[in-house]
Design an enzyme around this catalytic site. Structure first.
Site, PDB file in Angstrom:
ATOM      1  N   SER A   1       0.838  -1.188   0.000  1.00 15.34           N
ATOM      2  CA  SER A   1       0.000   0.000   0.000  1.00 15.34           C
ATOM      3  C   SER A   1       0.885   1.254   0.000  1.00 15.34           C
ATOM      4  O   SER A   1       1.711   1.422  -0.883  1.00 15.34           O
ATOM      5  CB  SER A   1      -0.956  -0.039   1.203  1.00 15.34           C
ATOM      6  OG  SER A   1      -1.968   0.920   1.084  1.00 15.34           O
TER       7      SER A   1
ATOM      8  N   HIS B   1      -5.207  -5.163  -1.654  1.00 13.43           N
ATOM      9  CA  HIS B   1      -5.886  -4.992  -0.371  1.00 13.43           C
ATOM     10  C   HIS B   1      -6.945  -6.078  -0.216  1.00 13.43           C
ATOM     11  O   HIS B   1      -8.148  -5.831  -0.227  1.00 13.43           O
ATOM     12  CB  HIS B   1      -6.506  -3.602  -0.296  1.00 13.43           C
ATOM     13  CG  HIS B   1      -5.509  -2.495  -0.228  1.00 13.43           C
ATOM     14  ND1 HIS B   1      -4.697  -2.148  -1.287  1.00 13.43           N
ATOM     15  CD2 HIS B   1      -5.180  -1.658   0.790  1.00 13.43           C
ATOM     16  CE1 HIS B   1      -3.917  -1.141  -0.921  1.00 13.43           C
ATOM     17  NE2 HIS B   1      -4.196  -0.826   0.330  1.00 13.43           N
TER      18      HIS B   1
ATOM     19  N   GLU C   1      -1.721  -2.636  -8.125  1.00 19.43           N
ATOM     20  CA  GLU C   1      -2.981  -2.869  -7.419  1.00 19.43           C
ATOM     21  C   GLU C   1      -3.456  -1.524  -6.882  1.00 19.43           C
ATOM     22  O   GLU C   1      -2.698  -0.569  -6.813  1.00 19.43           O
ATOM     23  CB  GLU C   1      -2.791  -3.869  -6.275  1.00 19.43           C
ATOM     24  CG  GLU C   1      -1.808  -3.448  -5.192  1.00 19.43           C
ATOM     25  CD  GLU C   1      -2.382  -2.538  -4.117  1.00 19.43           C
ATOM     26  OE1 GLU C   1      -3.613  -2.549  -3.894  1.00 19.43           O
ATOM     27  OE2 GLU C   1      -1.606  -1.786  -3.499  1.00 19.43           O
TER      28      GLU C   1
END
Length: 346
Positions: free
Chosen positions: A140, A316, A245
């Site tokens: 992230s 995630h 992502e």
């Protein structure tokens, strides 16, 4: 949440600080493998992005790592808070430096994501990190640090679950194989898990453009990666296998961030592309007539002439791969697999 809901500001352009490695990004350093994590090793927990606001998630994170056979040491500022951040910029960078310099710490793992890593990326002492190579992991917002550390030092870093992630059997298996057992795994989505459905409806991967290729793995969270464009910490994409992502981004923002990467030259000489999960990336309220994610990905990747597949267990999500940033890998878009070509820990 694992990540901020707003676009992270880019790192400021200009010369590195006195503690940095001036000019290190001009040439690609030889890859450096960290030592594998072994049962009994001590893992340093850091909060380079958001703070941890409740006690229970921290307790669960520590227990999960202990269940892996690891000892845990919290950074001096790991539970600090300044606004949404896990302490001041100086404190968050200080925890990273202390753990890299401490020979009793086998590796560093972020407690959680959020935002703020771009605020400290130019505060890190890359010379110190290069002298004390060890495991460094997160995903992230930590996309910023794992790519910057590899770019500046050559150290293989890890797009890995946070300490506070959900350590499912799938996630644990892939982390252990790569980081603790020293395996060179074949990464493939689980198949045949219908869950009572007539056909498999979850965790599917599919081919965008077929073919096989080899290259270094770079990538991570799209929003964070695009925000690094133009900085000394932006990855070297030449001949790379790019993985991406994201979460909670409107489709038009995904389109804009991919345009940023393309304008920065990231797509010119890629070897291949692996698209992970784009969780809750939707048109948004009142947005009629928007492109779909299928159309956006086809626009940016369909004409590159390289293998591309979508739906990999990256992002995630509770069940996720651990990926070594900077390691050589082979993409097979027809089989929808990614093979790590050699052990990435010593």
């Amino acid at each position: 949440m694992d990540r901020r809901h707003f676009l992270q500001a880019p790192a400021v352009l200009g010369p590195l600080t006195a503690t940095g490695a001036a000019g290190a990004a001009s040439a690609r350093p030889d890859p450096v493998r960290p030592r594998r994590l072994r049962p009994g090793d001590t893992l340093g927990l850091i909060s380079p992005a958001n703070a941890s606001f409740e006690r229970e998630p921290v307790a669960l994170a520590i227990e999960a790592l202990q269940a892996l056979g690891l000892k845990v040491k919290l950074g001096a500022h790991a539970l600090s808070r300044r606004g949404q951040f896990g302490g001041s910029d100086a404190e968050r960078a200080e925890d990273i430096h202390r753990f890299f310099a401490d020979d009793g710490i086998a590796g560093l793992l972020a407690l959680t994501g959020g935002s703020g890593c771009a605020r400290i990326v130019d505060r890190l002492d890359y010379g110190l990190i290069r002298q004390h190579p060890k495991f460094f992991g997160g995903f992230s917002d930590v996309t910023c640090l794992i790519n910057a550390i590899h770019r500046q030092t050559g150290l293989l870093t890890f797009h890995a679950p946070f300490a506070g992630s959900t350590w499912t059997a799938f996630t644990t298996q892939h982390f252990r194989a790569l980081v603790m057992a020293g395996e060179a795994p074949l990464l493939r989505n689980p198949e045949g898990e219908q869950g009572g459905d007539l056909v498999q409806a979850h965790d599917r991967a599919w081919t965008v453009r077929g073919g096989r290729a080899r290259g270094r793995l770079v990538g991570g969270n799209l929003a964070v990666l695009s925000a690094m464009a133009g900085s000394a910490y932006f990855p070297d994409f030449d001949g790379a296998v790019l993985f991406l992502e994201d979460i909670n981004e409107y489709i038009y923002r995904v389109d804009r961030m991919l345009a940023t990467l393309r304008l920065a030259g990231a797509f010119r000489r890629l070897a291949g592309v692996v698209l992970g999960q784009f969780t809750k990336c939707e048109p948004g309220d009142g947005n009629y007539g928007t492109l779909t994610l299928d159309e956006v990905f086809e626009d940016y990747f369909g004409g590159l002439g390289v293998p591309v597949y979508r739906g990999a267990m990256i992002g995630h999500i509770p069940r996720k791969f651990t990926l070594p940033v900077g390691a050589e890998a082979e993409i097979d878009a027809d089989a929808r697999t990614l093979r790590i070509l050699a052990p990435v820990v010593a």
